[in-house]
Write a protein that holds these residues in place. Structure first.
Motif, PDB file in Angstrom:
ATOM      1  N   ILE A 105      27.728  16.850  13.315  1.00  0.00           N
ATOM      2  CA  ILE A 105      27.363  18.076  14.019  1.00  0.00           C
ATOM      3  C   ILE A 105      27.849  18.032  15.465  1.00  0.00           C
ATOM      4  O   ILE A 105      28.391  19.014  15.988  1.00  0.00           O
ATOM      5  N   ALA A 106      27.676  16.894  16.126  1.00  0.00           N
ATOM      6  CA  ALA A 106      28.086  16.788  17.528  1.00  0.00           C
ATOM      7  C   ALA A 106      29.594  16.949  17.675  1.00  0.00           C
ATOM      8  O   ALA A 106      30.079  17.658  18.571  1.00  0.00           O
ATOM      9  N   ILE A 107      30.355  16.304  16.802  1.00  0.00           N
ATOM     10  CA  ILE A 107      31.812  16.403  16.861  1.00  0.00           C
ATOM     11  C   ILE A 107      32.253  17.838  16.594  1.00  0.00           C
ATOM     12  O   ILE A 107      33.199  18.338  17.220  1.00  0.00           O
ATOM     13  N   PHE A 111      23.776  14.889  24.268  1.00  0.00           N
ATOM     14  CA  PHE A 111      22.566  14.199  24.706  1.00  0.00           C
ATOM     15  C   PHE A 111      21.482  14.245  23.633  1.00  0.00           C
ATOM     16  O   PHE A 111      20.586  13.406  23.609  1.00  0.00           O
ATOM     17  N   MET A 112      21.561  15.223  22.745  1.00  0.00           N
ATOM     18  CA  MET A 112      20.596  15.314  21.658  1.00  0.00           C
ATOM     19  C   MET A 112      20.913  14.298  20.557  1.00  0.00           C
ATOM     20  O   MET A 112      20.011  13.629  20.035  1.00  0.00           O
ATOM     21  N   THR A 113      22.189  14.188  20.202  1.00  0.00           N
ATOM     22  CA  THR A 113      22.581  13.337  19.081  1.00  0.00           C
ATOM     23  C   THR A 113      22.919  11.910  19.498  1.00  0.00           C
ATOM     24  O   THR A 113      22.839  10.990  18.696  1.00  0.00           O
ATOM     25  N   LEU A 114      23.351  11.730  20.756  1.00  0.00           N
ATOM     26  CA  LEU A 114      23.786  10.425  21.267  1.00  0.00           C
ATOM     27  C   LEU A 114      24.905   9.828  20.411  1.00  0.00           C
ATOM     28  O   LEU A 114      24.995   8.608  20.229  1.00  0.00           O
ATOM     29  N   SER A 115      25.754  10.699  19.872  1.00  0.00           N
ATOM     30  CA  SER A 115      26.863  10.243  19.038  1.00  0.00           C
ATOM     31  C   SER A 115      27.958   9.625  19.894  1.00  0.00           C
ATOM     32  O   SER A 115      28.517  10.289  20.775  1.00  0.00           O
ATOM     33  N   ILE A 134      32.952  10.130  23.166  1.00  0.00           N
ATOM     34  CA  ILE A 134      34.324   9.707  23.449  1.00  0.00           C
ATOM     35  C   ILE A 134      35.271  10.909  23.394  1.00  0.00           C
ATOM     36  O   ILE A 134      36.122  11.091  24.276  1.00  0.00           O
ATOM     37  N   ALA A 135      35.112  11.753  22.362  1.00  0.00           N
ATOM     38  CA  ALA A 135      35.942  12.955  22.250  1.00  0.00           C
ATOM     39  C   ALA A 135      35.714  13.887  23.437  1.00  0.00           C
ATOM     40  O   ALA A 135      36.670  14.448  23.996  1.00  0.00           O
ATOM     41  N   TYR A 136      34.472  14.050  23.840  1.00  0.00           N
ATOM     42  CA  TYR A 136      34.123  14.895  24.980  1.00  0.00           C
ATOM     43  C   TYR A 136      34.740  14.353  26.265  1.00  0.00           C
ATOM     44  O   TYR A 136      35.280  15.110  27.077  1.00  0.00           O
ATOM     45  N   PHE A 137      34.691  13.055  26.440  1.00  0.00           N
ATOM     46  CA  PHE A 137      35.261  12.423  27.636  1.00  0.00           C
ATOM     47  C   PHE A 137      36.777  12.660  27.711  1.00  0.00           C
ATOM     48  O   PHE A 137      37.307  13.007  28.776  1.00  0.00           O
ATOM     49  N   ILE A 138      37.472  12.515  26.595  1.00  0.00           N
ATOM     50  CA  ILE A 138      38.921  12.727  26.568  1.00  0.00           C
ATOM     51  C   ILE A 138      39.252  14.179  26.900  1.00  0.00           C
ATOM     52  O   ILE A 138      40.178  14.465  27.668  1.00  0.00           O
ATOM     53  N   ALA A 195      17.862   6.473  26.996  1.00  0.00           N
ATOM     54  CA  ALA A 195      18.423   6.476  25.643  1.00  0.00           C
ATOM     55  C   ALA A 195      19.938   6.328  25.675  1.00  0.00           C
ATOM     56  O   ALA A 195      20.525   5.618  24.857  1.00  0.00           O
ATOM     57  N   VAL A 196      20.592   7.002  26.627  1.00  0.00           N
ATOM     58  CA  VAL A 196      22.054   6.923  26.728  1.00  0.00           C
ATOM     59  C   VAL A 196      22.486   5.501  27.063  1.00  0.00           C
ATOM     60  O   VAL A 196      23.399   4.943  26.442  1.00  0.00           O
ATOM     61  N   PHE A 197      21.833   4.892  28.057  1.00  0.00           N
ATOM     62  CA  PHE A 197      22.188   3.522  28.447  1.00  0.00           C
ATOM     63  C   PHE A 197      21.937   2.538  27.305  1.00  0.00           C
ATOM     64  O   PHE A 197      22.737   1.635  27.049  1.00  0.00           O
ATOM     65  N   GLU A 198      20.831   2.727  26.596  1.00  0.00           N
ATOM     66  CA  GLU A 198      20.510   1.830  25.485  1.00  0.00           C
ATOM     67  C   GLU A 198      21.489   2.027  24.329  1.00  0.00           C
ATOM     68  O   GLU A 198      21.897   1.060  23.687  1.00  0.00           O
ATOM     69  N   ARG A 199      21.878   3.263  24.086  1.00  0.00           N
ATOM     70  CA  ARG A 199      22.813   3.564  22.997  1.00  0.00           C
ATOM     71  C   ARG A 199      24.142   2.842  23.192  1.00  0.00           C
ATOM     72  O   ARG A 199      24.718   2.308  22.261  1.00  0.00           O
TER      73      ARG A 199
END
Length: 443
Positions: free
Chosen positions: A177-179, A216-220, A225-229, A263-267
């Motif tokens: 879903i996130a992708i 931020f909801m899915t933490l995928s 990575i795709a979003y960053f690119i 959650a983001v840092f732990e993920r």
């Protein structure tokens, strides 16, 4: 021609219902988005008349047709012909829908309408997911994020994923879903490649909001990575869009709703826990004669240190190893397109049907011959825009790099949003650079 506009209603229904893969018409055979997509294709072909055949001359489309032909031929040596046949129907539908849609846009200047449809689809699935989060309980999500129980395979996170996403009517894992939302964002940017109007800026802002919320909801990890690119590509030609997204991410991390920052840092601590796991592997041989039972060692180690790997990572490693072994069994022709689902599923705890790596999938299913043809397809895709310098060059490059990063660690060959973007890029170059002469006049 009223049908010219009416058919886009069916396209909108198909795209908006695409993420809801658990919806069926009657028995579990026909999905609504397939029905609406088929109606759109028939109507579009009627309106476009013979213009579609002109676009079949593009090198990229020709290469895709050869690739599809080889996939069809793999049916004859497939280990699981039923699975191959079902997959052939799906990928043929996806390719035809994406190709016809891209041609329709070019012939009728429907970039903005298509962008509205993609934005609406992304917003529908995002809002629905938020509603499912509300039903699940924001207090449970907050506690889960606070405790750092956000790695694949952990009980709390698994319950969260299955309740929100792997349930009707979505029935997809969180990264799927996130992708999808991130790729809709990339497609909108690819379509709106000129100076944005006020309405187009509104669409881009809505897509930015949906993308930030969903990651931020899915933490995928794959989606992030795709979003960053995609964001890095925007630095070259759409800095204001880059600024909006950075601001949205900054606001969420600063306000820290539901302890999402923790959650983001732990993920992403998986990078360090994998290293810890490797270091722990070297220790046991030296401690074989230690009298302390293994269970006592486990009790003494804090829970945080026990989480030395993410199931999402370990599962992929197992699948990649299996794909390499399967490729070595039949290196030239492969085992048949999508014929290895049962063998991958036998070693996976997540019911995986493919190895989550496009190179290994092609090699194991289609062999070296199929892999060579896929390289030809990619070559013509890159050639479609590499020498075509214009303002949207980096946006297109960002979409291609985003696609590559995703198909190397998660996606597979039948994702319609990837093929739609590829067709849009290839046909844009063809219509812009190619000259067709009729009666001595440029068309």
């Amino acid at each position: 021609m009223p049908i010219l506009d009416f058919r886009w209603l069916f396209l909108a229904l198909a795209v908006c219902l695409f993420p809801f893969s658990a919806l069926y018409i009657g028995v579990h055979v026909l999905k609504p988005y397939v029905l609406f997509g088929f109606i759109y294709v028939v109507m579009a072909l009627w309106c476009l008349s013979g213009k579609v055949f002109f676009y079949l001359k593009t090198p990229f489309v020709t290469a895709v047709l050869f690739f599809l032909l080889y996939i069809f031929l793999s049916f004859f040596w497939s280990e699981n012909q039923h699975a191959t046949l079902m997959a052939l129907i799906k990928i043929t539908f996806v390719l035809v829908l994406c190709f016809v849609w891209a041609v329709d846009i070019k012939e009728n200047n429907k970039q903005f309408v298509s962008s509205v449809i993609l934005t609406l689809s992304a917003l529908v699935v995002t809002v629905f997911s938020l509603w499912k989060c509300y039903l699940f309980g924001f207090d449970k999500i907050s506690l889960m994020f606070l405790n750092g129980a956000v790695h694949s395979g952990e009980q709390e996170f698994t319950e969260f994923i299955k309740s929100i996403f792997v349930s009707n009517p979505i029935a997809q894992y969180h990264h799927g879903i996130a992708i999808y939302v991130i790729f809709c964002f990339g497609l909108v940017l690819t379509l709106l490649n000129k100076k944005a109007t006020v309405a187009e800026k509104g669409l881009i802002t809505l897509m930015s909001l949906a993308s930030v919320v969903i990651i931020f909801m899915t933490l995928s990890k794959t989606a992030i990575i795709a979003y960053f690119i995609l964001m890095m590509a925007l630095l070259f030609n759409h800095r204001w869009i880059f600024g909006i997204n950075i601001l949205l991410c900054f606001v969420i991390l600063i306000s820290n709703p539901f302890y999402v920052r923790n959650a983001v840092f732990e993920r992403f601590s998986i990078i360090f826990t994998v290293y810890d796991h490797m270091s722990h592997i070297q220790v046991p041989p030296k401690q074989e004669n230690v009298e302390v039972p293994p269970k006592q060692e486990v009790v003494e180690v804090p829970p945080k240190q026990l989480n030395t790997s993410d199931a999402g990572v370990s599962e992929r490693v197992k699948l990649w190893s299996a794909a390499i072994n399967l490729f070595q069994e039949r290196p030239w022709l492969g085992h048949g397109y999508r014929a290895l689902g049962d063998r991958y599923n036998a070693i996976s705890e997540d019911d995986a049907k493919y190895p989550h790596n496009i190179v290994l999938q092609i090699l194991s299913e289609l062999g070296m011959v199929g892999f060579f043809i896929s390289l030809v397809v990619f070559y013509y895709l890159m050639r479609s825009f590499w020498s075509f310098r214009e303002k949207a060059f980096f946006g297109k490059l960002g979409f291609v790099l985003m696609s590559l990063s995703s198909i190397m660690i998660s996606l597979q060959l039948e994702e319609f949003y990837i093929w739609f973007g590829f067709f849009m890029i290839a046909l844009h170059d063809f219509t812009a650079d190619q000259i067709v002469l009729k009666g001595g006049h440029r068309e």
